[in-house]
Design an enzyme around this catalytic site. Structure first.
Site, PDB file in Angstrom:
ATOM      1  N   SER A  11      43.648  42.442  34.149  1.00 45.94           N
ATOM      2  CA  SER A  11      44.888  41.812  34.656  1.00 45.94           C
ATOM      3  C   SER A  11      45.208  43.312  35.631  1.00 45.94           C
ATOM      4  O   SER A  11      44.634  43.098  36.619  1.00 45.94           O
ATOM      5  CB  SER A  11      45.840  41.032  34.122  1.00 45.94           C
ATOM      6  OG  SER A  11      47.032  41.111  34.909  1.00 45.94           O
ATOM      7  N   LYS A  48      40.623  38.724  34.537  1.00 45.95           N
ATOM      8  CA  LYS A  48      41.765  37.714  34.783  1.00 45.95           C
ATOM      9  C   LYS A  48      42.662  37.747  36.044  1.00 45.95           C
ATOM     10  O   LYS A  48      43.488  39.251  36.228  1.00 45.95           O
ATOM     11  CB  LYS A  48      42.675  37.902  33.490  1.00 45.95           C
ATOM     12  CG  LYS A  48      44.175  37.551  33.619  1.00 45.95           C
ATOM     13  CD  LYS A  48      45.600  37.410  32.472  1.00 45.95           C
ATOM     14  CE  LYS A  48      47.198  37.259  32.605  1.00 45.95           C
ATOM     15  NZ  LYS A  48      47.295  37.861  33.736  1.00 45.95           N
ATOM     16  N   ASP A  64      38.093  49.283  46.721  1.00 47.91           N
ATOM     17  CA  ASP A  64      37.754  48.595  48.075  1.00 47.91           C
ATOM     18  C   ASP A  64      38.148  48.387  49.222  1.00 47.91           C
ATOM     19  O   ASP A  64      37.582  48.714  50.179  1.00 47.91           O
ATOM     20  CB  ASP A  64      39.000  46.494  47.891  1.00 47.91           C
ATOM     21  CG  ASP A  64      38.067  45.620  47.428  1.00 47.91           C
ATOM     22  OD1 ASP A  64      37.076  45.812  46.816  1.00 47.91           O
ATOM     23  OD2 ASP A  64      38.748  44.420  47.121  1.00 47.91           O
TER      24      ASP A  64
END
Lengths: 400, 420
Positions: free
Chosen positions: A306, A331, A317
């Site tokens: 999460s 999640k 990224d």
């Protein structure tokens, strides 16, 4: 007209206008406004559908054999649980008032418990992710990977994570009896006295070769401040690189994840949120984080979930740093907790989140740039090959 | 003190000086303020049931408010790529409400399962007389029953079912396919099957298909064996036919196998008692108000007098336990095997508006002697440990046969004695 007559007429007029205005306001506020409130209209079809529920309810009231009187609240809560379960989303759950309180305590930072981070596997097993150092759970010998089968004689099978945690926690000083299945497959019973657990949020230190180490255990409300303070302390020692440890971090608040990610990413996208209609919200990083220049590596594993995955995904990224360790939990959904009128709560999955390059996390997780296993032997020998590998990577970055 | 009043007085004086004119000027402003005050008060005194509560009985409105709050929360906020299915949510609510009662036998049964269950309890239905199974996503005929309309029509085992009355059945659940083929007696069903590379159509008139609840055979030493798998409305009728056949086969004693029998329609069990005992109490029932009632064995003059042994195991439950307990209480036979399941709760089946049904535990059964069954079960008179391997064979049955053979020998000696 005499002066006092004028005075009386004026006063009467005044009272009349005043009361008319109040009554008009009240009327509109009481009867008209509710119609404009954004409540979903229950369609006729839906209403008819629901008659079946009351039919079943009446059957129970009239015919059910029970030694104790029926409890309408229990039945109502049961109905909510069942309705929520029908949605098939394991993160959407009903919380009784007590559970809702516990849940809030959890995100705030302290409670009575045994100090063990646990997770629910897809097979519905309650697994120990990590006993906190010095916690009653660690002292009782609980190990990562242990499966908790029963709590005070109640089987965990069929419970969700919140229910399981709820029965493990309790007032400090009380005892809880756990039936454990360890990695070797042996079952054993342990009795643990609950203590006041302050969820440790961060741990920081300088490793050799000028590498700063910062572990973030939870993304609770205390985390941003602790992260800032830890970073300030580490920065005083002029680190050449930073190792961020998010292993076993089960997540927490979305805004906390953003604040932590902000410290490492200097502008750029942190995550994309999407609702079920596909509406997007882009969350961008502020400029001016504390550690945006030096080489960065992030340690992750299957217990990173999460909010922790948001931080790791944003770093990966934005090519701010690399991930080392094992694939993360997966999640990728956002929940809100609604308090209902009697204090109970409803945790609702409202959105999915995606990494800045639009990768889906739900059910997939993040794949580390450098995969390093952590074996049971490593755990027993207290070796940390993941940390070692991350350090050697950071050192190679420095020599370039 | 004087300072305060000194400050206040000039204001009051001002009002007096300007008189009604000032009040009239202030009125619209005051009226506006009061209007908004009213608005706010009105807003917050709105009855708290701000959520639509479809058909919520008045006495539950307070209690049930949180349900509609949750329902609305889900409706407005839940991330769902597919539209919410209100039927599913309603069924979920019923399931959850029933689950909260903590009774594993009080459950919701969805419409298809309810229909199948009804057929099973009646012991018969309108159909064509084939058994089907799902093989590789395809419904396949695995057995064509002898003498059935399917057999006369020419259906064969291993035919792959393609459609029923024009409905494509590939990929459907077994229950769904079964229900499509079943229907009222004397109606027609169109089946298309795939057999060795070609499609074949059949038009078959549905007939009454019986769902046997028991099997029987004659064992060596003239011992009859009846295995009742469940109790339907036809079990009694089936048993009398079986006993007739066993009698013709020379049986003089009976093993009644109730192992794995999870119950069914209690009338079935009473009909069996009627044939074996003929009168007396079948069982007692304790209702939710604590009242006990007795249920009689349907009276019968001619009963089966054969020595009797009953096989039980941990799968023997509910009506089967009632039957076993009554046989023992009336000293009609011994129980042989393992302790039974211990399900002494009675469920009534209530159909709901939408075709589903609710099984509700309405009372508790007590044995004919008044012993509780729920959670206790029955201890066998002759305990036989469950078989651990295939080699040992059916130990319970062997013990029952030995026991009955001894009894038959005894009666033989006795009759010999009386002749002398």
């Amino acid at each position: 007209m005499s002066n006092w007559q004028k005075w009386v007429i004026t006063a009467l007029l005044f009272v009349f206008i005043a009361s008319t205005a109040f009554v008009a306001g009240f009327g509109i506020g009481h009867y008209v406004l509710p119609a404009f409130r954004p409540v979903a209209v229950v369609e006729e079809e839906q209403q008819e559908q629901f008659n079946v529920f009351w039919e079943a309810w009446a059957l129970i009231e009239n015919h059910f054999y029970t030694e104790e009187p029926l409890n309408a609240q229990t039945m109502t809560y049961g109905a909510i649980r069942g309705m929520v379960a029908s949605l098939g989303d394991r993160h959407t759950a009903f919380l009784t008032p007590e559970q809702a309180d516990l849940f809030r305590e959890d995100l705030e930072g302290e409670f009575g418990g045994i100090g063990v981070t646990v997770g629910m596997t897809d097979e519905g097993q309650l697994r120990v992710i990590r006993p906190m150092p010095g916690s009653p759970g660690e002292q009782a010998g609980l190990k990562p990977g242990d499966i908790i089968l029963e709590v005070d004689g109640r089987p965990i099978k069929g419970m969700n994570l919140v229910q399981a945690i709820n029965i493990i926690r309790g007032p400090q000083g009380t005892e809880v009896r756990l039936l454990i299945q360890n990695i070797e497959g042996d079952t054993l019973e342990v009795v643990i006295t609950r203590a006041l657990i302050e969820i440790p949020t961060t741990e920081s230190q300088m490793l050799d070769d000028g590498i700063a180490y910062l572990a973030v255990w939870e993304c609770n409300a205390r985390a941003p401040r602790e992260v800032r303070e830890s970073l300030d302390q580490l920065l005083e020692q002029d680190p050449r690189a930073l190792l961020l440890d998010l292993r076993g971090n089960p997540g927490g608040y979305l805004h906390v994840a953003k604040e932590i990610a902000n410290e490492f990413i200097d502008g750029g996208l942190l995550l994309i949120e999407r609702d079920s209609e596909g509406r997007e919200t882009e969350h961008k990083a502020r400029r001016g984080g504390r550690v945006t220049g030096i080489p960065l590596a992030v340690l992750v594993n299957g217990g990173s979930a999460s909010a922790a995955e948001i931080i790791a995904g944003a770093i990966q990224d934005n090519e701010r740093g690399i991930l080392v360790g094992q694939g993360t939990f997966g999640k990728g959904s956002v929940q809100i907790t609604e308090r209902l009128s009697d204090g109970s709560g409803l945790q609702i999955t409202t959105r999915r989140w995606y990494t800045p390059s639009d990768r889906q996390i739900e059910g997939q997780g993040l794949t580390p740039d450098i995969e390093v296993e952590m074996t049971d032997e490593d755990l027993l020998a207290q070796r940390d090959p993941q940390l070692e590998r991350a350090v050697s990577y950071l050192l190679s970055q420095l020599s370039v | 003190m004087s300072n305060v009043s000194g400050r206040l007085l000039p204001v009051l004086g001002g009002v007096r000086r300007h008189g009604g004119c000032f009040v009239l000027l202030m009125s619209p402003l005051l009226a506006l303020m009061l209007f908004f005050a009213g608005l706010v008060v009105g807003h917050f005194t709105t009855p708290v049931n701000r959520y639509p509560m479809p058909n919520t009985p008045a006495e539950h409105v307070e209690q049930f408010r949180v349900f509609w709050e949750a329902w609305n929360g889900i409706e407005q906020k839940f991330y769902s790529p597919i539209p919410l299915d209100y039927r599913d949510m309603t069924c979920g609510a019923i399931r959850g409400m029933l689950a909260s009662l903590g009774d594993p036998h009080t459950i919701l049964v969805e419409p298809p399962q309810h229909r199948l269950e009804t057929d099973t309890f009646q012991g018969e239905f309108g159909g064509v007389g084939v058994s089907i199974a799902i093989q590789e996503q395809q419904p396949v005929i695995v057995e064509v029953h002898a003498g059935s309309p399917a057999e006369s029509a020419g259906l064969q085992s291993q035919d792959i079912l393609l459609s029923v009355d024009g409905t494509d059945v590939a990929g459907l659940a077994l229950d769904t396919v079964v229900l499509l083929i079943r229907g009222p007696i004397d109606t027609r069903v169109e089946l298309v099957v795939h057999r060795s590379g070609q499609g074949l159509s059949f038009s078959i008139v549905r007939e009454r298909i019986e769902l046997p609840s028991l099997t029987w055979q004659v064992l060596p030493e003239d011992i009859g064996y009846v295995h009742i798998q469940f109790f339907s409305g036809r079990t009694g009728e089936e048993l009398s036919r079986a006993i007739e056949a066993l009698h013709e086969g020379g049986a003089r004693a009976l093993v009644l196998d109730l192992r794995g029998n999870g119950g069914g329609v209690v009338e079935g069990a009473r009909d069996v008692l009627s044939q074996l005992i003929g009168h007396g109490i079948a069982f007692r029932e304790l209702n939710k108000d604590g009242k006990e009632s007795r249920h009689a064995i349907p009276f019968r003059l001619r009963t089966v007098g054969w020595p009797l042994a009953v096989l039980v195991d941990a799968g023997t439950a509910s009506s089967a336990e009632i039957l076993a307990a009554a046989i023992r209480d009336h000293e009609r036979g011994l129980l042989i095997g393992e302790p039974t399941f211990g399900k002494g709760s009675v469920q009534a089946i209530f159909p709901l508006l939408d075709g589903s049904s609710v099984h509700v535990t309405t009372s508790r059964w007590l044995s004919s002697n008044g012993h509780p069954i729920e959670g206790v079960g029955l201890q066998p008179d002759i305990a036989v440990a469950p078989a651990t391997g295939q080699k040992e064979g059916d130990l319970s049955l062997q013990r029952a046969v030995e026991h009955l053979a001894l009894q038959l020998e005894g009666t033989a000696k006795l009759s010999l004695l009386s002749i002398m």
